[in-house]
Write an enzyme that holds these catalytic residues in place. Structure first.
Site, short mmCIF file in Angstrom:
data_model
loop_
_atom_site.label_atom_id
_atom_site.label_comp_id
_atom_site.label_asym_id
_atom_site.label_seq_id
_atom_site.Cartn_x
_atom_site.Cartn_y
_atom_site.Cartn_z
N HIS A 100 -5.43 22.20 -6.19
CA HIS A 100 -4.05 22.50 -6.55
C HIS A 100 -4.02 23.18 -7.89
O HIS A 100 -4.77 22.81 -8.78
CB HIS A 100 -3.23 21.20 -6.67
CG HIS A 100 -2.80 20.66 -5.34
ND1 HIS A 100 -2.52 19.34 -5.14
CD2 HIS A 100 -2.61 21.27 -4.16
CE1 HIS A 100 -2.15 19.16 -3.88
NE2 HIS A 100 -2.22 20.31 -3.27
N ARG A 106 -5.63 16.92 4.49
CA ARG A 106 -5.53 16.97 3.02
C ARG A 106 -4.83 15.70 2.52
O ARG A 106 -5.21 15.11 1.52
CB ARG A 106 -4.77 18.21 2.58
CG ARG A 106 -5.60 19.48 2.76
CD ARG A 106 -4.79 20.73 2.56
NE ARG A 106 -4.31 20.96 1.19
CZ ARG A 106 -5.05 21.36 0.19
NH1 ARG A 106 -6.33 21.57 0.37
NH2 ARG A 106 -4.53 21.57 -0.99
N ARG A 127 -7.76 24.37 3.54
CA ARG A 127 -6.58 24.77 4.28
C ARG A 127 -7.04 25.60 5.47
O ARG A 127 -8.14 26.13 5.47
CB ARG A 127 -5.65 25.61 3.40
CG ARG A 127 -5.18 24.85 2.16
CD ARG A 127 -4.32 25.76 1.28
NE ARG A 127 -3.84 25.07 0.10
CZ ARG A 127 -4.42 25.14 -1.10
NH1 ARG A 127 -5.52 25.87 -1.26
NH2 ARG A 127 -3.93 24.48 -2.12
N TYR A 162 2.62 14.58 -3.70
CA TYR A 162 1.85 14.12 -2.56
C TYR A 162 1.61 12.63 -2.58
O TYR A 162 1.91 11.90 -1.66
CB TYR A 162 0.43 14.66 -2.77
CG TYR A 162 -0.05 15.62 -1.78
CD1 TYR A 162 -0.28 15.23 -0.47
CD2 TYR A 162 -0.31 16.92 -2.17
CE1 TYR A 162 -0.79 16.12 0.41
CE2 TYR A 162 -0.80 17.82 -1.28
CZ TYR A 162 -1.04 17.42 0.01
OH TYR A 162 -1.54 18.31 0.86
N LYS A 206 -5.66 29.67 -1.94
CA LYS A 206 -4.30 30.15 -2.08
C LYS A 206 -4.18 30.91 -3.40
O LYS A 206 -4.87 30.59 -4.35
CB LYS A 206 -3.39 28.92 -2.15
CG LYS A 206 -2.29 28.93 -1.15
CD LYS A 206 -1.62 27.58 -1.19
CE LYS A 206 -0.23 27.69 -0.63
NZ LYS A 206 0.40 26.40 -0.46
N HIS A 212 -2.65 19.82 8.05
CA HIS A 212 -2.35 19.36 6.71
C HIS A 212 -2.61 17.86 6.54
O HIS A 212 -2.84 17.39 5.43
CB HIS A 212 -0.92 19.71 6.32
CG HIS A 212 -0.84 20.29 4.96
ND1 HIS A 212 -1.31 21.56 4.68
CD2 HIS A 212 -0.41 19.78 3.79
CE1 HIS A 212 -1.15 21.78 3.40
NE2 HIS A 212 -0.61 20.73 2.83
#
Ligand SMILES: [Zn+2]
Length: 419
Positions: free
Chosen positions: A390, A367, A269, A399, A293, A364
């Site tokens: 994730h 990804r 990211r 996704y 994250k 993004h």
């Protein structure tokens, strides 16, 4: 000799304004602060005069610098500057004033001088509880917390003002009215962010025993489908086109290329790239630590091409700096780490250069491209989730489901052998 007196004589008025406001010390510190960050003399002088103008304006209002509110700063920028009659030599360009003040407040540093709108003690207590919940229970990143707290603060101020916060007195109409007003003119992504903030807050209140079911139900659902007809990931040809768009003979070109490789090869990211540090890379073992994250850290293998791009930048492109981050700024303010915005613009500028600006709007898409490539190869969701780091498998499934249809459409028309 004080730093500020080394500036051109045209700055005498500015010096006098600092002196009259009894903040000459800050004037001197400010000039040194900008010079140390590599700003050109011209810029330093313009910023210096802009801040002097501001200091002068403030001193006529009998407010101390440390008691300024955000609305007072805005009043200076939007109301005073366009109609200023202070002096002929005044610096009244809004862009300069805005940039100059940002540095000035950053230099003054401590939280009390940062212009933050004040809220009632009841709202402040409420926000403090919510912030603890976001950090300790939800484990959200600082940047996400800031957005959630900002939205909820606006909501509480809007609904309760200076009186005590009583969530049990809220009705659905309050929520709908606020969301409608707050999100006028915003794109679907931003609207959704406001909705997420409020939902997160109401769930927090529910966990504290206040019933918020009807409030949560009142929040609108936002459709986030964009470019529905176009596959939302890059084809191998587009990837080659993008990678060829960097001038790898220049220092910034080497940096931006390495940044793009990190996004593209590892699916990092933006913030993860910006926060990457020299000690995060273990060259001998060929692995890299990623601060992701939700305050989690992962160790990922460092692909050869990514490693090469980073090594080239470190050896030939990266300027001398005391920073420990891998990617740093090459333009003033120097000796600073690359920001999240810099990571995004590195990619956007390359996309502009090779005509992919409609396709690559953010980072993004990389990804998504990785996820799709893996789906196509038949990789299990668990493997994709691991690569994209994730926390929940659900995120990954959403996704792939979104992109699978689009993927099928293009995959059929791709020439050459099937993988
Ligand atoms: Zn003025």
């Amino acid at each position: 000799m004080p730093m500020s007196s080394r500036l051109k004589p045209g700055n005498i008025l500015a010096q006098r304004w600092f002196a009259r406001a009894e903040v000459e010390v800050e004037a001197d510190r400010y000039v040194r602060y900008l010079a140390e960050r590599g700003y050109a003399r011209d810029t330093v002088e313009r910023y210096f005069r802009s801040v002097a103008h501001f200091v002068h304006w403030v001193s006529q209002r009998d407010v101390a610098l440390c008691d300024l509110s955000e609305s007072q700063v805005n009043q200076f920028l939007h109301v005073h500057l366009p109609h200023c009659r202070c002096a002929r030599q005044c610096c009244r360009t809004e862009v300069d004033a805005r940039a100059a003040l940002k540095h000035f407040f950053a230099m003054l540093g401590n939280a009390q001088t940062k212009p933050v709108p004040s809220v009632s003690t009841s709202i402040a207590a409420e926000l403090a509880g919510f912030e603890r919940h976001l950090i300790e229970v939800r484990g959200l990143a600082n940047s996400t917390c800031t957005v959630r707290l900002r939205d909820v603060r606006q909501f509480l101020v809007d609904r309760f003002g200076t009186s005590t916060v009583r969530v049990s007195t809220l009705v659905s109409a309050d929520v709908v009215r606020f969301v409608m007003r707050r999100t006028t003119g915003l794109g679907p992504g931003s609207v959704n962010s406001v909705v997420l903030s409020l939902r997160s807050y109401f769930r927090f209140k529910a966990s504290c025993g206040t019933s918020t079911t009807s409030l949560i139900a009142a929040l609108p659902r936002v459709a986030l489908w964009r470019l529905a007809g176009l596959p939302n990931f890059l084809t191998p040809a587009e990837i080659r086109q993008l990678l060829n768009a960097f001038n790898r003979d220049s220092a910034t070109g080497m940096r931006d290329f390495a940044i793009t490789r990190c996004l593209l090869d590892l699916g990092l990211r933006r913030a993860e790239v910006a926060h990457l540090r020299l000690d995060d890379i273990d060259w001998r073992a060929g692995v890299m630590r990623v601060r992701g994250k939700g305050r989690r850290t992962d160790v990922v293998p460092l692909p050869r091409l990514t490693g090469q791009a980073i090594a080239t930048y470190l050896r030939y492109g990266r300027p001398q700096t005391t920073r420990r981050e891998v990617f740093v700024r090459h333009r003033p303010p120097l000796n600073a780490a690359a920001s999240v915005d810099l990571v995004r613009s590195a990619v956007r500028h390359a996309a502009d250069r090779c005509g992919l600006q409609q396709r690559v709007r953010g980072t993004h898409i990389f990804r998504r491209t990785i996820a799709c490539r893996m789906v196509q190869r038949g990789a299990p969701f668990k493997e994709i989730a691991d690569l994209l780091r994730h926390r929940s498998l659900d995120t990954t499934t959403i996704y792939a489901k979104v992109d699978l249809l689009a993927l099928r459409r293009v995959a059929l028309s791709w020439p050459g052998r099937r993988p």
